[in-house]
Design a protein around this motif. Structure first.
Motif: not given
Length: 44
Positions: A2-7, A12, A34-35, A38
């Protein structure tokens, strides 16, 4: 794998401002898919 998303910082900050307004973390998390944990890290 799984590739992590970047925000972005802007995204934010926007979510943090919505949370500081009258929005709940659960509501924001559901709306943005989203979680909640997080988002809790970002807002504290």
């Amino acid at each position: 794998m799984t590739r992590h998303r970047s925000y972005s910082i802007v995204f934010k900050c926007q979510l943090s401002q919505e949370y500081l307004g009258d929005e709940t973390l659960l509501g924001l998390a559901k709306r943005h898919g989203m979680s909640r944990n997080l988002m809790l890290v970002w807002t504290t």
